[in-house]
Write an enzyme that holds these catalytic residues in place. Structure first.
Site, short mmCIF file in Angstrom:
data_model
loop_
_atom_site.label_atom_id
_atom_site.label_comp_id
_atom_site.label_asym_id
_atom_site.label_seq_id
_atom_site.Cartn_x
_atom_site.Cartn_y
_atom_site.Cartn_z
N SER A 132 0.85 -1.19 0.00
CA SER A 132 0.00 0.00 0.00
C SER A 132 0.88 1.23 0.00
O SER A 132 2.04 1.18 0.43
CB SER A 132 -0.88 0.00 1.25
N TYR A 145 -3.81 -1.21 9.90
CA TYR A 145 -3.65 -1.57 8.48
C TYR A 145 -2.24 -1.25 8.01
O TYR A 145 -1.58 -2.06 7.36
CB TYR A 145 -4.68 -0.82 7.65
#
Length: 275
Positions: A132, A145
Site C-alpha cells: 500500500s 492496516y
C-alpha cells in the site's frame, strides 16, 4: 510455453483487473479467490479459477498444486488479497487487529513460503507482494492496516536478498487510495464503532481533506499495470508505486527532508501543523 501467474484476491478490484490484464497479454492465469466466481471472467483455456484462502495453509498449497498440474509451472505469484481497516487504534479490539494481520501479513508470508520450493528448484520466478502507499507514507486512522503492510515491506526486502541467490526475484507493488474498488466494503464490519466521539472531529476533517487530494486517486488498472511491469522487469528493482497519488508520495518521501515530509502529510490530512 506461456508464462503462468497465480494471483490471490481476484474476486474484485486490483486482483480482478490484474488477472484480466495478464490474460489479454497471453499469460496463463490462475485466478484465486475464497469463493470462486467463474462468471467474472470470459472462458479461456489459459485461465484456471480456483479457491484460495490466504488464512488457510492447505488452501494455498492446494491452489498451487492445481496450477502446476494445469500449466506445468508457476512463474509469478502475486499476493494481492488483503483487507482494510479504518478507525482509531485506541478502540480497535485485539481480535480485529489479529484478523487484519492474519490476512495482510501472515497470509502473505504463508503464500510466499508455499511457492518458494517450486521457484527455487526451477532457479527462476518472481514473487510480487502488494502492499500500500501506506508503506510509503503512513496516514492517520489506519495504524493497524499500515502496520500489517509495513511488515510486508520489510519482509519482502529481506526476502529479495535471500531468494536472489536462487534466481528468484521479490517485488513490492504499492497501490494508492482507490475509492472505486470494493476494498472498504470488504472490511466485513471490522470498521464499525471504531470512531469514538473524541476522534469524530479529526476523522471527519481527515476524510474531508481526502476529497481535495492533490492528485488523482489510484484505479485498479493502475495497479494491474504496475503488477505486470513488476512481473516482467528482470532488474533488481524492488518497489513499484501504483497510481498518481502513490507515485507522488514516493517522490515526496525521496526528495524531502523528513521534517518537511511529515509537515506536508499533516497538511494533506488536516492535522495540527505545530512542530
Amino acid at each position: 510455453m506461456n508464462s503462468t501467474v497465480l494471483i490471490t484476491g481476484c474476486s474484485s478490484g486490483f486482483g480482478k483487473a490484474s488477472a484480466a490484464l495478464f490474460l489479454t497479454r497471453g499469460w496463463n492465469v490462475i485466478a484465486t479467490m475464497r469463493s470462486p466466481k467463474p462468471e467474472l471472467f470470459e472462458v479461456s483455456d489459459r485461465l484456471l479459477i480456483t479457491s484460495l484462502d490466504v488464512t488457510n495453509p492447505k488452501s494455498i498449497s492446494d491452489a498451487i498444486a492445481k496450477g502446476i498440474e494445469r500449466f506445468g509451472k508457476i512463474d509469478v505469484l502475486v499476493n494481492n488479497a488483503g483487507i482494510g481497516l479504518f478507525g482509531a487504534h485506541e478502540v480497535t479490539p485485539d481480535e480485529t487487529i489479529r484478523q487484519v494481520f492474519e490476512t495482510n501479513t501472515f497470509g502473505v508470508m504463508t503464500a510466499n513460503r508455499a511457492i518458494v520450493p517450486h521457484m527455487r528448484e526451477r532457479g527462476s520466478g518472481t514473487i510480487i507482494n502488494v502492499t500500500s502507499s501506506a508503506g510509503i507514507a503512513p496516514m492517520p486512522m489506519v495504524a493497524v492496516y499500515t502496520a500489517s503492510k509495513y511488515a510486508i515491506e520489510g519482509f519482502s526486502e529481506s526476502l529479495a536478498y535471500e531468494l536472489g541467490t536462487f534466481g528468484v526475484r521479490v517485488k513490492i507493488v504499492e497501490p494508492g487510495l482507490a475509492p472505486s474498488t470494493s476494498f472498504a466494503a470488504n472490511s466485513g464490519g471490522r470498521c464499525d464503532n471504531l470512531i469514538p466521539p473524541a476522534y469524530a472531529e479529526y476523522a471527519g476533517g481527515y476524510l474531508k481533506s481526502m476529497q481535495d487530494y492533490p492528485t488523482a486517486y489510484t484505479s485498479p488498472e493502475d495497479v494491474a499495470e504496475a503488477v505486470y511491469t513488476a512481473a516482467t522487469d528482470e532488474s533488481n528493482r524492488l518497489r513499484y508505486p501504483a497510481g498518481a497519488d502513490s507515485v507522488m508520495l514516493a517522490e515526496m518521501r525521496k526528495s524531502l527532508p523528513e521534517k518537511v515530509f511529515l509537515a506536508r502529510v499533516r497538511a494533506m490530512t488536516g492535522g495540527n501543523q505545530t512542530e
